[in-house]
Design an enzyme around this catalytic site. Structure first.
Site, PDB file in Angstrom:
ATOM      1  N   CYS A 114     -27.696 -72.988  76.578  1.00 48.40           N
ATOM      2  CA  CYS A 114     -26.760 -73.759  77.404  1.00 48.40           C
ATOM      3  C   CYS A 114     -25.723 -72.823  78.037  1.00 48.40           C
ATOM      4  O   CYS A 114     -26.045 -72.096  78.973  1.00 48.40           O
ATOM      5  CB  CYS A 114     -26.117 -74.862  76.581  1.00 48.40           C
ATOM      6  SG  CYS A 114     -25.282 -76.112  77.614  1.00 48.40           S
ATOM      7  N   HIS A 208     -30.499 -77.546  74.389  1.00 50.17           N
ATOM      8  CA  HIS A 208     -29.996 -77.208  73.052  1.00 50.17           C
ATOM      9  C   HIS A 208     -31.111 -77.287  72.010  1.00 50.17           C
ATOM     10  O   HIS A 208     -31.229 -78.274  71.275  1.00 50.17           O
ATOM     11  CB  HIS A 208     -28.853 -78.162  72.662  1.00 50.17           C
ATOM     12  CG  HIS A 208     -27.562 -77.849  73.335  1.00 50.17           C
ATOM     13  ND1 HIS A 208     -26.639 -76.989  72.796  1.00 50.17           N
ATOM     14  CD2 HIS A 208     -27.067 -78.263  74.521  1.00 50.17           C
ATOM     15  CE1 HIS A 208     -25.599 -76.898  73.616  1.00 50.17           C
ATOM     16  NE2 HIS A 208     -25.836 -77.651  74.672  1.00 50.17           N
ATOM     17  N   GLU A 210     -31.292 -75.909  69.219  1.00 49.56           N
ATOM     18  CA  GLU A 210     -30.757 -75.936  67.849  1.00 49.56           C
ATOM     19  C   GLU A 210     -30.525 -77.354  67.343  1.00 49.56           C
ATOM     20  O   GLU A 210     -30.276 -77.561  66.149  1.00 49.56           O
ATOM     21  CB  GLU A 210     -29.460 -75.129  67.770  1.00 49.56           C
ATOM     22  CG  GLU A 210     -28.193 -75.847  68.198  1.00 49.56           C
ATOM     23  CD  GLU A 210     -28.047 -76.038  69.701  1.00 49.56           C
ATOM     24  OE1 GLU A 210     -27.086 -76.698  70.130  1.00 49.56           O
ATOM     25  OE2 GLU A 210     -28.899 -75.510  70.456  1.00 49.56           O
TER      26      GLU A 210
END
Length: 231
Positions: A114, A208, A210
């Site tokens: 990001c 994202h 994660e």
């Protein structure tokens, strides 16, 4: 160094934080980054936006993640601040630009997440759109976006032709820096991924990864390349 556990540096936030009896400035990071690196086979190393970061000080690392976070200061790419752009966090900007420069000098594999993709683009001379609609539905709410991935790219080898990602951003890449190539886009044309040509593995994604510790494909790709550096 344990060749089966590459050391993956991850840039962190510097924020006012409450824990225990304390309300203090602290270096913090969303745990998902740590868990994804561990589950992908690496050992995470948190890198705060303080101190001196250069090729000598990060030479012990095998890979690098530039994490998401606040807006980049538009002055760093020669623009006036948009009314919806967040307040500058130059400590983090400076630290992460230095980390990118050092990682490229060392040919470390890099994953920009990001803001991290935006840092990569700006560090190499690109610019940003300071506000776009449709990719940031509400605070702490992620937009699920299907992206198209360019064939022949490193990202295509990891994710295939198309995949659904989680996005939470109000800025995006505008002018693409020399050396970077666009490797994924959203249906509205927003740049969703870039790669540095000629590098072993320098990939930026606007989403994202994660946020989904069950889908480790990007982190596994980073760790696999990082492992090749270890003796």
């Amino acid at each position: 160094m344990n060749a089966s556990k590459p050391l993956i540096g991850i840039s962190t936030y510097l924020e006012r934080t409450r824990f225990g009896h304390w309300d203090v400035e602290a270096a913090v990071l969303y745990r998902g980054y740590l868990d994804c690196v561990v589950k992908a086979g690496g050992n995470p190393v948190m890198l705060p936006p303080v101190g001196t970061w250069n090729a000598e000080t990060i030479g012990f690392l095998d890979g690098l993640v530039i994490a998401g976070g606040a807006d980049i200061d538009p002055a760093t790419y020669g623009a006036e601040k948009h009314e919806l752009t967040g307040e500058p966090r130059r400590d983090r900007d400076d630290a992460e630009f230095a980390l990118v420069e050092a990682a490229l000098k060392l040919d470390l594999p890099v994953l920009g997440v990001c803001r991290g993709m935006q840092v990569l683009n700006v560090a190499l001379g690109g610019t940003l759109h300071q506000h776009i609609e449709g990719h940031n539905p509400a605070p702490a709410v992620f937009e699920h976006t299907e992206i198209a991935v360019a064939r022949g790219s490193a990202l295509h080898r990891v994710l295939g032709d198309r995949t659904t990602v989680q996005c939470h951003h109000h800025q995006s890449l505008d002018r693409i820096a020399d050396g970077l190539k666009v490797t994924a886009q959203a249906p509205d044309g927003t740049v969703e991924a870039v790669e540095l040509e000629g590098a072993r593995f320098v990939v930026g994604v606007q989403s994202h990864p994660e946020q989904d510790i069950e889908d480790l494909r990007l982190f596994e790709a980073l760790v696999d390349v990082a492992r090749s550096k270890t003796p």
